[in-house]
Design a protein around this motif. Sequence first.
Motif, short mmCIF file in Angstrom:
data_model
loop_
_atom_site.label_atom_id
_atom_site.label_comp_id
_atom_site.label_asym_id
_atom_site.label_seq_id
_atom_site.Cartn_x
_atom_site.Cartn_y
_atom_site.Cartn_z
N HIS A 250 -0.58 -9.42 20.84
CA HIS A 250 -0.15 -8.17 20.21
C HIS A 250 0.11 -8.37 18.71
N LEU A 251 0.69 -9.51 18.37
CA LEU A 251 0.90 -9.83 16.95
C LEU A 251 -0.43 -9.96 16.23
N MET A 252 -1.40 -10.59 16.88
CA MET A 252 -2.72 -10.76 16.28
C MET A 252 -3.38 -9.39 16.07
N PHE A 253 -3.27 -8.52 17.07
CA PHE A 253 -3.83 -7.18 16.96
C PHE A 253 -3.16 -6.41 15.82
N LEU A 254 -1.84 -6.49 15.77
CA LEU A 254 -1.09 -5.79 14.73
C LEU A 254 -1.45 -6.31 13.34
N ALA A 255 -1.49 -7.61 13.17
CA ALA A 255 -1.83 -8.19 11.87
C ALA A 255 -3.24 -7.79 11.45
N ASP A 256 -4.16 -7.78 12.39
CA ASP A 256 -5.54 -7.40 12.10
C ASP A 256 -5.63 -5.90 11.78
N SER A 257 -4.89 -5.09 12.51
CA SER A 257 -4.96 -3.63 12.33
C SER A 257 -4.40 -3.16 11.00
N VAL A 258 -3.28 -3.74 10.58
CA VAL A 258 -2.63 -3.25 9.37
C VAL A 258 -2.89 -4.13 8.15
N GLY A 259 -3.51 -5.28 8.37
CA GLY A 259 -3.82 -6.16 7.25
C GLY A 259 -2.60 -6.84 6.66
N GLU A 260 -1.54 -6.96 7.43
CA GLU A 260 -0.31 -7.62 6.98
C GLU A 260 0.12 -8.63 8.03
N ASP A 261 0.98 -9.56 7.62
CA ASP A 261 1.51 -10.52 8.58
C ASP A 261 2.36 -9.78 9.61
N ALA A 262 2.42 -10.33 10.81
CA ALA A 262 3.23 -9.74 11.88
C ALA A 262 4.10 -10.85 12.46
N GLY A 263 5.39 -10.56 12.61
CA GLY A 263 6.31 -11.56 13.12
C GLY A 263 7.06 -11.09 14.34
N LEU A 264 7.57 -12.05 15.08
CA LEU A 264 8.36 -11.79 16.28
C LEU A 264 9.73 -12.41 16.09
N SER A 265 10.77 -11.61 16.25
CA SER A 265 12.12 -12.13 16.12
C SER A 265 12.97 -11.61 17.26
N VAL A 266 14.02 -12.36 17.57
CA VAL A 266 14.94 -11.99 18.64
C VAL A 266 16.36 -12.08 18.09
N PRO A 267 17.28 -11.28 18.62
CA PRO A 267 18.66 -11.39 18.16
C PRO A 267 19.31 -12.68 18.64
N ASP A 268 20.17 -13.24 17.81
CA ASP A 268 20.94 -14.44 18.15
C ASP A 268 22.33 -14.22 17.58
N GLY A 269 23.19 -13.56 18.36
CA GLY A 269 24.50 -13.17 17.85
C GLY A 269 24.32 -12.12 16.77
N TYR A 270 24.85 -12.38 15.58
CA TYR A 270 24.71 -11.48 14.44
C TYR A 270 23.57 -11.92 13.53
N LEU A 271 22.72 -12.80 14.03
CA LEU A 271 21.57 -13.28 13.27
C LEU A 271 20.29 -12.85 13.96
N VAL A 272 19.20 -12.95 13.22
CA VAL A 272 17.87 -12.72 13.77
C VAL A 272 17.16 -14.06 13.75
N HIS A 273 16.59 -14.46 14.88
CA HIS A 273 15.86 -15.72 14.98
C HIS A 273 14.36 -15.40 15.03
N TYR A 274 13.67 -15.77 13.98
CA TYR A 274 12.22 -15.57 13.94
C TYR A 274 11.57 -16.65 14.78
#
Length: 156
Positions: free
Chosen positions: A86-110
């Motif tokens: 899905h990240l590959m599809f998104l990056a290809d579709s919009v021509g921008e990098d695509a990242g996945l992050s998850v919450p870790d307390g009050y932080l975001v973990h990429y």
Amino acid sequence: MAGTVQSIERAFEVLNALSQEELGVTDLADRVDLPKSTVARLLKTLESMEVVKRSPDARYRVGPALGRLAGASSASAALISRARPHLMFLADSVGEDAGLSVPDGYLVHYIDQVDSGNAVQVRDWTDELVEMHAVPSGLVLLAYWPEERLARFLRR
């Protein structure tokens, strides 16, 4: 322990302490009951391998290389595996990098990123922990938090 390598044991003691919290050299040496010079040498080696990372205030935490090793057998590896197409599809579709992050307390973990190949690129944040309010993915997560949890976040 018979048949063990002392430097490896010491490195794992350091990593175990850093898995609990960020620490400076002196506090870390006290925590693992080792000379400060020994801890400093271990940290220098571990930092060169990206196993630990030093913050601007000279405190150390577990680094991205260790996260990649741990992630190879963790639930995050399964999530990355499922999200990658899905990240590959998104990056290809919009021509921008695509990242996945998850919450870790009050932080975001990429935990993953797919580069678009676009000449203008953003920094790869994979294996970084970032304050939730400071990045777009964190703002999206905050937007869907229950009001009482968001209120606790804002009070801090």
